[in-house]
Design an enzyme around this catalytic site. Structure first.
Site, PDB file in Angstrom:
ATOM      1  N   GLU A 121      -0.268  -1.180   5.591  1.00  0.00           N
ATOM      2  CA  GLU A 121       0.824  -0.888   6.530  1.00  0.00           C
ATOM      3  C   GLU A 121       0.793   0.563   6.969  1.00  0.00           C
ATOM      4  O   GLU A 121       1.076   0.896   8.120  1.00  0.00           O
ATOM      5  CB  GLU A 121       2.181  -1.203   5.866  1.00  0.00           C
ATOM      6  CG  GLU A 121       3.387  -1.101   6.799  1.00  0.00           C
ATOM      7  CD  GLU A 121       3.993   0.302   6.908  1.00  0.00           C
ATOM      8  OE1 GLU A 121       4.824   0.517   7.794  1.00  0.00           O
ATOM      9  OE2 GLU A 121       3.628   1.181   6.099  1.00  0.00           O
ATOM     10  N   ASP A 167       0.840  -1.208   0.000  1.00  0.00           N
ATOM     11  CA  ASP A 167       0.000   0.000   0.000  1.00  0.00           C
ATOM     12  C   ASP A 167       0.870   1.251   0.000  1.00  0.00           C
ATOM     13  O   ASP A 167       2.053   1.219   0.363  1.00  0.00           O
ATOM     14  CB  ASP A 167      -0.972   0.011   1.192  1.00  0.00           C
ATOM     15  CG  ASP A 167      -0.279  -0.034   2.551  1.00  0.00           C
ATOM     16  OD1 ASP A 167       0.676  -0.815   2.721  1.00  0.00           O
ATOM     17  OD2 ASP A 167      -0.685   0.725   3.449  1.00  0.00           O
TER      18      ASP A 167
HETATM   19 ZN   LIG Z   1       6.730   2.126   4.264  1.00  0.00          ZN
END
Ligand SMILES: [Zn+2]
Length: 387
Positions: free
Chosen positions: A135, A73
């Site tokens: 994340e 992401d």
């Molecule tokens: Zn990162």
């Protein structure tokens, strides 16, 4: 014919995998490379099925081997002035521009290429790829994969998290806990304010207490000189409350965080803050039974504090072939979860610099990608050797 890291990166950047949106097209592409190369690929999906982690293994089954960990992401581009389309990899002056090039699709591209090369190398120990989602919003996505790996009999030995360190070895980062305090008072007409309990006033007292705790950590808390800010920090980032000037508000919400060095336990710091909250609210409770400050945990990730002589660092020194010194980084990573929850020796090393991350005109240099490719080539040679 194995594509170059740059060609793979162009495909990864073309997928606008902003956190919370689907990364399935990116994973489909990754699998279209890994499957024919003989990798064993699994997905661990978000409960709603819209995005997933990918776990791939090349080489023998069994324990040991090395995990290359990266998130798929990226952060949004809204409101940022880019010189070129952020989702079209654009080369200028030895740099590759695009959202996620530094943080951290450059490393993911290099890891995918390494997996393709590994297919022809007769590895004696396995190479694993761990590609996660979400994340950037608190290391949320990877947990499903970590939980699944935790119950397996075989553990990888080492993990390299490829967040951008300029290809230097990072051994640590602070832990983080994101929290919300809900201050409950009693509403009333502002003309009769003393008959009510103003939740914003509770909130103001609570923030003052946070600030006092921060000053204590700064003045005589534990120290780690490897960090720019060498002590644990407490910070209030958002405060919400009130509906109109002539109403005494009954609710105030404060979002705050703790970022702790390894020497401090975030739960201990939090216990002190909870005691402060009770000290603030208790005197009001005779007149206002609802008076309280409730603290809840929103998200968080553990810090990483790998010993400079730990196996992951020793391996990186061998395959990096450059600067053997280590550093600690200001940003968080998934590494603390691999280390704490799986017991895998973990260090951080990846191409590019976080200075370029999350900004317009994010880039990774071709030189940094070349150095990452060279490091992973040497890793494959290690995994192919008998010991
Ligand atoms: Zn990162």
């Amino acid at each position: 014919m194995i594509p170059s890291t740059k060609d793979i990166l162009a495909r990864l950047v073309a997928e606008p995998t902003v956190s919370r949106s689907s990364n399935l097209a990116l994973l489909d592409y990754a699998e279209s490379l890994l499957g024919p190369a003989g990798a064993r690929v699994e997905r661990f999906a978000h409960p709603d099925g819209s995005r997933a982690n990918l776990w791939a293994t090349i080489g023998p089954d069994g324990p040991g081997g090395v995990v290359l960990s990266g998130h798929t992401d990226v952060v949004p581009v809204e409101g940022q002035a880019w010189s070129s389309d952020p989702y079209v990899l654009t080369e200028r002056d030895g740099r590759l521009y695009g959202r996620g090039t530094a943080d951290m699709k450059g490393f993911v591209a290099a890891a995918l290429r390494a997996a393709l090369l590994a297919a022809g190398r007769n590895l004696q120990r396995p190479l694993h790829l761990a590609l996660s989602y979400d994340e950037e919003i608190g290391c949320l996505g990877v947990r499903g994969m970590i939980d699944a790996l935790a119950v397996r009999p075989d553990r990888p030995a080492l993990c390299i998290v490829g967040e951008p360190t300029g290809m230097r070895i990072a051994t640590g980062h602070k832990g983080k806990v994101a929290l919300r305090a809900c201050c409950h008072g009693q509403e009333g007409h502002s003309a009769l304010a003393p008959n009510a309990l103003n939740a914003l006033h509770l909130g103001a007292a609570f923030i003052a207490a946070l600030q006092k705790r921060q000053e204590a950590l700064c003045d005589h808390g534990a120290r780690d000189p490897d960090y720019d800010i060498p002590y644990s920090t407490i910070h209030a980032g958002m405060m919400r409350g009130g509906t109109a000037l002539n109403i005494v508000p009954n609710l105030c919400e404060i979002d705050f965080e703790i970022r702790n060095i390894a020497e401090d336990d975030a739960d201990d710091i939090l216990a002190g803050i909870e005691a402060d909250a009770e000290t603030i609210a208790r005197p009001y409770r005779n007149r206002f039974p609802m008076a309280c400050i409730e603290i809840s945990r929103v998200s968080g990730y553990p810090g990483l504090a790998t010993d400079p002589h730990a196996p992951a660092v020793v391996l990186l020194r061998r395959i990096l072939g450059g600067d053997p010194s280590t550093l600690k980084v200001a940003f968080g990573t998934e590494g603390g979860l691999f280390d704490r929850d799986l017991g895998i020796s973990t260090a951080i090393c990846g191409p590019g610099f976080m200075d370029q991350g999350h900004k317009p005109d994010e880039f990774v240099s071709l030189d940094q990608l070349d150095r990452c490719d060279a490091m992973l080539e040497r890793l494959l040679a290690e995994l192919a050797s008998a010991n």
